[in-house]
Structures are given as structure tokens and as C-alpha cells.
Motif scaffolding. Structure first.
Motif, PDB file in Angstrom:
ATOM      1  N   TYR B  18      16.088  23.260  21.066  1.00 36.54           N
ATOM      2  CA  TYR B  18      15.715  22.436  22.006  1.00 36.54           C
ATOM      3  C   TYR B  18      17.123  21.394  21.919  1.00 36.54           C
ATOM      4  O   TYR B  18      17.754  20.871  22.881  1.00 36.54           O
ATOM      5  CB  TYR B  18      14.323  21.182  21.551  1.00 36.54           C
ATOM      6  N   HIS B  19      17.443  20.666  20.880  1.00 33.09           N
ATOM      7  CA  HIS B  19      18.326  20.149  20.619  1.00 33.09           C
ATOM      8  C   HIS B  19      19.879  20.926  20.812  1.00 33.09           C
ATOM      9  O   HIS B  19      21.337  20.312  21.604  1.00 33.09           O
ATOM     10  CB  HIS B  19      18.462  19.187  19.452  1.00 33.09           C
ATOM     11  N   VAL B  20      19.910  21.509  20.346  1.00 32.52           N
ATOM     12  CA  VAL B  20      21.591  22.533  20.698  1.00 32.52           C
ATOM     13  C   VAL B  20      21.611  22.637  22.629  1.00 32.52           C
ATOM     14  O   VAL B  20      22.320  22.461  22.513  1.00 32.52           O
ATOM     15  CB  VAL B  20      21.116  23.300  19.755  1.00 32.52           C
ATOM     16  N   LEU B 122      36.800  15.002  15.189  1.00 28.71           N
ATOM     17  CA  LEU B 122      35.828  15.445  13.855  1.00 28.71           C
ATOM     18  C   LEU B 122      36.704  14.464  13.299  1.00 28.71           C
ATOM     19  O   LEU B 122      35.404  13.639  11.994  1.00 28.71           O
ATOM     20  CB  LEU B 122      36.244  17.414  13.464  1.00 28.71           C
ATOM     21  N   VAL B 123      38.047  14.083  13.158  1.00 24.97           N
ATOM     22  CA  VAL B 123      38.541  12.965  12.097  1.00 24.97           C
ATOM     23  C   VAL B 123      37.194  10.649  12.967  1.00 24.97           C
ATOM     24  O   VAL B 123      36.809  11.046  11.420  1.00 24.97           O
ATOM     25  CB  VAL B 123      39.864  12.928  12.356  1.00 24.97           C
ATOM     26  N   LEU B 359      22.086  11.346  15.074  1.00 17.08           N
ATOM     27  CA  LEU B 359      23.331  10.880  16.231  1.00 17.08           C
ATOM     28  C   LEU B 359      24.251  12.066  15.447  1.00 17.08           C
ATOM     29  O   LEU B 359      25.348  12.449  16.292  1.00 17.08           O
ATOM     30  CB  LEU B 359      23.440  10.075  16.478  1.00 17.08           C
ATOM     31  N   ILE B 360      24.552  11.368  14.546  1.00 16.10           N
ATOM     32  CA  ILE B 360      25.898  11.488  13.557  1.00 16.10           C
ATOM     33  C   ILE B 360      25.828  13.435  13.311  1.00 16.10           C
ATOM     34  O   ILE B 360      27.503  13.687  13.892  1.00 16.10           O
ATOM     35  CB  ILE B 360      26.223  10.735  12.102  1.00 16.10           C
ATOM     36  N   LEU B 365      27.822  18.928  15.327  1.00 19.64           N
ATOM     37  CA  LEU B 365      27.972  20.004  16.488  1.00 19.64           C
ATOM     38  C   LEU B 365      28.506  20.226  17.602  1.00 19.64           C
ATOM     39  O   LEU B 365      28.863  21.035  18.194  1.00 19.64           O
ATOM     40  CB  LEU B 365      26.486  20.966  16.581  1.00 19.64           C
ATOM     41  N   GLY B 366      27.818  18.711  18.306  1.00 16.84           N
ATOM     42  CA  GLY B 366      28.438  18.872  19.415  1.00 16.84           C
ATOM     43  C   GLY B 366      30.182  18.586  19.707  1.00 16.84           C
ATOM     44  O   GLY B 366      30.044  19.696  20.725  1.00 16.84           O
TER      45      GLY B 366
END
Lengths: 159, 504
Positions: B18-20, B122-123, B359-360, B365-366
Motif C-alpha cells: 500500500y505504501h509503495v 540521499l545525503v 517517514l524517514i 525508498l521514495g
């Protein structure tokens, strides 16, 4: 044609007016020290003063540097383009309040497409209605968010 | 190590089908608002926010942050292909991205932009992972005066670091505070500044302001300039993509430097726009190929993109840990958090670790999802801009007003959005910064509460703001940021005549 100088002075006067409105509005609620600490008007009062002071700062800056601000802020041609965008949008809000947002959407899209986009009237009207229907299904059916409706929806029994 | 365990737990929360799926939808919507003129990240998030009120907070924030990543990517796409920045923060990308695309290197420019953007993000996320618990623990020591000092610091840095006239920044900020004060007073519960209008009783929503200022105002400006899209046809060739990926390590110095600039500007409220310009400027100054800049130098794409996204993601850190957002979009998201009943700040880490770490983890992933999706869908989104503006423009207008109405279901908000649109148009034309206004509207009540509680604690004496080392330091840094540039320029002016007379 409006010069940059006029525009700067006009907007700074406007912001000073808004700041003053906050100051006057805050006075009504007390700006001093009440039973529970600072009274409700205190914070808006000083914020209003700050806005007025900074607006005066902008006014002074504009007046001192007025030679550098003689450039054109808005050409006649640009003003025309902005007006041709803004006026239909204004009409959209007015019609939206009276007839509901769905009807306003259909009318607005049809108008802009046919008059400004030079599309054929049939295509414009069809696109307008299609867009309104799509919005209806996305909002009311999928997300169950009600939108402002008017007499047409009432007549169709859509609530 | 504690953070690492929490992060793993967060992945457990975020990694559901669902989240993906929400991430993918969010990224797609984000690219769409990023590509379309007049719809950027702040108002894209504002428009979507009312639709998430009924969702679970974790799912809602994943959707919104993914939209944020998508919008950042979409903004760079139009910069490169159309020379039209979809976002203010991707203006610097047009300098070299568009020339590159014109020389037939569109794929290279896009790939470089996306990859360096992904690297920057990403950093930023790694920084959040490492620092957030520490910052939140530190912030647990804060009480009202410290909080007020932190807010003061945030706004002071707008005045000092912004490119606009300090007077205009103060006006914009002050108006934001004044708008936030309209309606119910959170301390006494009484009403104020309603001027007898029933419509103002429930206050002015910051979402309406964002939709008007960023959406409608931006569209008016676009119309005034007479919009023309001279797009470059882009077909992303897989082989070119891989070839470009192989060249990326060449720019490691630029990547690291730009990511550092971005993180700094994101955590302090300098924001992504300032970060991308600063990073571009530094890259140009320090490069061995200075003359290539502005004519399609790949480094000129890498630098602003990395900084833009590093700033965009690290802006989430102060929002989560301190309750002070680092950018306009983060401010809108923080407003959303408060609407969902969450209280951003150090207590959030204690009360809702699942939310914070979910969230983090979703940010890692996001961003990966975003890079992949943006590479796959660019031709599609580029073709959207070939639809005539006579269709796209009014549709965006309609979406903005529908969004404004769905915030609270109040017809009056339609007028308010229109008024904010006109203000936004004027402010943009006259170089008034808009981000301080939005930030002030979101933080207004909190800043005022902090101030009034401090006053109650000290029985009305301002001396509480230098009563201990922490609050004094914060306040002094704030003052230095606000007046530093002013003083240095005044000093410079004083020194100049002397220097010239010495020569004479």
C-alpha cells in the motif's frame, strides 16, 4: 503603462495600510498586561507596527532610489494579457458562488478554449462538460469530498 | 546504532504494498505538478492535503513527501527541455541544462540531473537519519523562551540570508503573522482581528494563502510573459543513460560540495532556491572550465540539482525535530501534521516513533522510486507541455480553486484565494519573498504562544531571553544573522571613502 516606481509606492502603501489595520484591530483587544499574561492584542499590535515600519522603509528606499526605478512595470500588451487571464478567472469565482463550481468549471473552460484558444465551439463545450464530469467523479465519488454545488445539481438530485 | 535499529523498524513500517503504491502515485502527481507552470511543490502539497485528512498519518505523509520528490524532479525536467523552470529552485538548472539539451544532449542532461538530484536527496536523508534523534534530544531541553528564540533565529535568517530587500522580507513575514492572528486566539480562546466579518471567525488558512500566492499568482505572471513552449524532443535512450551514469563519479567534488551546501541551506531556512544558486555560483567559480558554464557544462547541471534536492530533503529535519520547517513546502507539510493531530517537534520522536521512522525510511525508498519513475516517464510528461496553454491554463486555475474550496468547504475561501493570487503576482513582480509569509502563517500561533508563555514565566520581563546560556546563544545568532549583512555593508560603505581618499 505603470512605472516600477509607482508600483513600489502603491504596494508599500497597501502593506502599510494592512499593517495599520492590524494595529487598529489589535487595540480593540487590549495590548497591555492582563490577568493571563500579555493580552490577545499585544502580539498583533507589535507585528502591525513592524509591518508599518518596514513599509515606510520600502517607501523611503523607493523614493531615494527613484531614478533607478523608472523602468516599465507593466506594458500595455502585458496588461492586456494579464487582464484576459484575470477577468475570466474573476467571472469563474462569481459564477462558482452562484451556480456551483461544477457548472462554473464547464462554462469557464468552454469560454477560454473557444475565445482564447480559438477552438470550435462544439469541442470547447464538450471539453468543458467532460472536465466537470471528471472532477465530479474524482472528488465526490473517489475521495468523497463535497464541492460547492448550485441549482443545477439540486435539479439533478446530485447531493 | 540506536538510530539504525529505529530505521530498520521504520523500513518495516514503510515497506508495505500500500505504501509503495502511494509512493508511486505521489511521485507521479509530483512530477505532474512540477512540470506544469503555476503548480509547484508547495501548492501541489497544499492541494493534495485536504484529500489526506481521512487517511492514516503515516500513509498521508508518505504520499505528500513522495509528491514533494516528484515535484522537485519535474521542475528540473522543464528547466532542461523547455528552458522554463517548473520550480523556482530549478532556475539555476536552466543555465546549463537547456544549452545541453539544445546541443542534442538532452538525455545526458536529464540523466545527470536526476542522478545528482537523487544523490543530493540521499545525503540529505542520511543526515536526517544520523542527526534527528540527537537534535530532538537536544530540543527536549527547550522550554518556551528557547522555542521563541529558535523561531526568531529562523525568521532572522530569512532577513539576513535572503536576496530580497530586508524591508520587504519583514513586510512579508509580518503580514504572515498578522494573517495567522486572525480568528481564534489560542491562549485566551477569544476571537480577534475579525473586523465584524463572520467569514473571518475561523481564521485564514495557510493552505489558501499558498494556493493563491504560489498557484494563481504564478499563473498570472506566466500569462503576462506570454507563454511559449519551445520544447526539445527528448527520447531517453537506455544506452545513453548508462553511459552518463558512468561519467558521474567524475564530478565527485562538485557532488559532495553541492550536497553540503544544500544540507546547510535546507536545515537553516535558506531553502532549496538559495541553495541551488549558491551551489551553481561556487561550482562556476571553482571550476577549471569556467568558460563552459552557461553553454552546456555538465557540472552546471550537477551542482544546482544536487544542492536543490539535498536542501529539499534536509528541510524535513528541523521540521520533524524542532517544529521549524526549512522550506515553504516543509512548512505546508508541517501544517498538515498539525491538522492530523501530530505535534512536530522533539516529543514526536517519543510519542510516535513509528511515524517518524516510517517517514524517514520512506524518504530513502521514495527517492529511489522517484529516480526510476522520472527516467521512465519523461517523454510522457514532456508531451503534456505540448498541449496548448489555452487548455492547460484554465484547468490549473480550476484545480487551484477546487483545492481552495476543499480545504474547509467555505465559499469565502474562493475570494480569499483570488485575493492572495493578486498579492502573489504583485509580490513576485516587486521581489517580495513569499516563503517568509507562508512560514509565518504556519508558525504564527506557535511563535506567539512561545512568546506569551515566556512572558508569563518572567512576569512580563524581556530579560528571560538572556536568562541562560542556551537562549542567549540562539538569540545572538539570530541577531547576527539578521543584522550581519546590514552591518557589513554599512561598514563597507564607511570604509570605502577612506580607501579612495587614501589613494587620492
Amino acid at each position: 503603462m505603470i512605472s516600477r516606481y509607482t508600483a513600489e509606492i502603491g504596494s508599500a502603501t497597501l502593506t502599510a495600510g494592512l499593517g495599520l489595520a492590524a494595529v487598529v484591530g489589535a487595540l480593540e483587544f487590549g495590548i497591555g498586561w492582563g490577568d493571563a499574561g500579555p493580552e490577545p492584542g499585544a502580539f498583533p499590535f507589535y507585528i502591525g507596527l513592524l509591518v508599518v515600519a518596514a513599509s515606510i522603509g520600502t517607501l523611503i528606499q523607493a523614493t531615494v532610489g527613484r531614478h533607478g526605478l523608472q523602468s516599465v512595470f507593466l506594458h500595455k500588451e502585458e496588461a492586456k494579457r494579464v487582464a484576459s487571464f484575470f477577468l475570466p478567472m474573476l467571472a469563474f469565482v462569481v459564477v462558482g458562488r452562484l451556480l456551483g463550481l461544477y457548472v462554473a468549471t464547464a462554462l469557464y473552460l468552454a469560454f477560454v478554449m473557444s475565445v482564447q484558444g480559438k477552438y470550435r465551439l462544439v469541442i470547447s463545450i464538450a471539453s468543458g462538460i467532460a472536465a466537470a464530469v471528471i472532477f465530479y467523479f474524482v472528488l465526490e465519488v473517489a475521495f468523497q469530498v463535497p464541492l460547492l454545488k448550485g441549482p443545477l445539481e439540486a435539479a439533478l438530485g446530485l447531493y | 546504532m540506536e538510530n539504525f535499529a529505529s530505521l530498520l523498524h521504520g523500513f518495516g513500517v514503510a515497506l508495505t504494498t500500500y505504501h509503495v503504491m502511494l509512493m508511486m502515485i505521489g511521485v507521479l502527481l509530483g512530477i505532474l505538478v512540477g512540470v506544469l507552470p503555476g503548480l509547484g511543490a508547495p501548492n501541489g502539497v497544499s492541494l493534495l492535503l485536504p484529500l489526506t485528512f481521512t487517511m492514516d498519518p503515516v500513509a498521508a505523509i508518505i504520499l505528500l513527501t513522495s509528491m514533494y520528490w516528484g515535484a522537485l524532479f519535474g521542475g528540473s525536467t522543464t528547466s532542461i527541455l523547455f528552458n522554463i523552470p517548473g520550480e523556482p529552485s530549478s532556475v539555476a538548472t536552466t543555465f546549463d541544462g537547456y544549452p545541453m539539451a539544445r546541443q542534442g544532449q538532452a538525455t545526458q542532461a536529464l540523466t545527470l540531473a536526476f542522478l545528482s538530484a537523487g544523490f543530493g536527496a540521499l545525503v540529505g536523508v542520511i543526515l536526517i537519519t544520523v542527526l534527528s534523534t540527537w537534535v530532538a534530544k537536544f530540543a527536549l531541553r527547550f522550554s518556551s523562551p528557547e522555542y521563541f528564540a529558535v523561531y526568531f533565529l529562523a525568521f532572522a535568517s530569512f532577513i539576513g540570508l535572503g536576496t530580497a530587500s530586508p524591508f520587504k522580507t519583514i513586510v512579508s513575514m509580518g503580514l504572515g503573522f498578522a494573517f495567522a492572528a486572525v480568528g481564534m486566539d489560542t491562549v485566551s480562546g477569544g476571537l480577534r482581528l475579525t473586523y465584524g466579518f463572520n467569514e473571518l471567525l475561523s481564521g485564514i488558512s495557510f493552505l489558501i494563502a499558498v494556493i493563491g500566492l504560489f498557484g494563481i499568482g504564478e499563473l498570472m505572471l506566466t500569462m503576462e510573459e506570454g507563454l511559449r513552449f519551445d520544447g526539445i524532443r527528448a527520447r531517453v535512450k537506455i544506452r545513453d543513460v548508462f553511459r552518463t551514469i558512468a561519467t558521474l563519479p567524475r564530478y565527485w567534488v562538485t557532488l559532495l560540495r553541492s550536497a553540503a551546501i544544500g544540507c546547510w541551506m535546507g536545515i537553516t531556512p535558506g531553502g532549496p532556491t538559495a541553495a541551488s544558486f549558491m551551489s551553481y555560483g561556487l561550482a562556476k567559480r571553482l571550476s577549471r572550465r569556467k568558460e563552459g558554464f552557461g553553454r552546456g557544462e555538465p557540472e552546471g547541471v550537477v551542482a544546482p540539482e544536487t544542492a536543490d534536492h539535498a536542501a529539499g530533503s534536509s528541510a524535513i529535519l528541523p521540521m520533524l525535530a524542532l517544529g521549524v520547517p526549512g522550506s515553504a513546502t516543509a512548512a505546508v507539510m508541517m501544517g498538515g501534521l498539525m491538522i492530523w493531530g501530530l505535534n512536530p517537534g522533539p516529543m514526536l520522536f517519543v510519542e510516535r516513533p513509528d511515524f517518524v521512522w516510517g517517514l524517514i525510511a520512506s524518504m530513502y525508498l521514495g527517492n529511489i522510486v522517484a529516480v526510476l519513475m522520472v527516467l521512465a516517464t519523461i517523454p510522457l510528461f514532456a508531451s503534456i507541455l505540448r498541449i496548448p496553454f489555452a487548455i492547460i491554463g484554465p484547468v490549473i486555475v480550476v484545480v487551484c480553486f477546487i483545492g481552495a474550496y476543499t480545504v474547509a468547504g467555505r465559499p469565502f475561501d474562493l475570494w480569499l484565494a483570488l485575493a492572495f493570487g493578486v498579492v502573489g503576482y504583485l509580490f513576485k513582480k516587486l521581489n517580495y519573498p513569499i516563503a517568509p509569509l507562508v512560514l509565518a502563517m504556519v508558525l504564527g500561533d506557535k511563535a506567539e504562544d512561545a512568546f506569551r508563555q515566556s512572558m508569563i514565566m518572567s512576569r512580563g520581563s524581556l530579560s528571560i531571553f538572556w536568562s541562560n546560556g542556551l537562549v542567549t546563544t540562539l538569540l545572538l545568532i539570530g541577531l547576527a544573522l539578521a543584522f550581519g549583512p546590514l552591518l557589513s555593508s554599512a561598514l563597507g560603505r564607511l570604509m570605502k571613502p577612506k580607501a579612495s581618499s587614501a589613494v587620492a
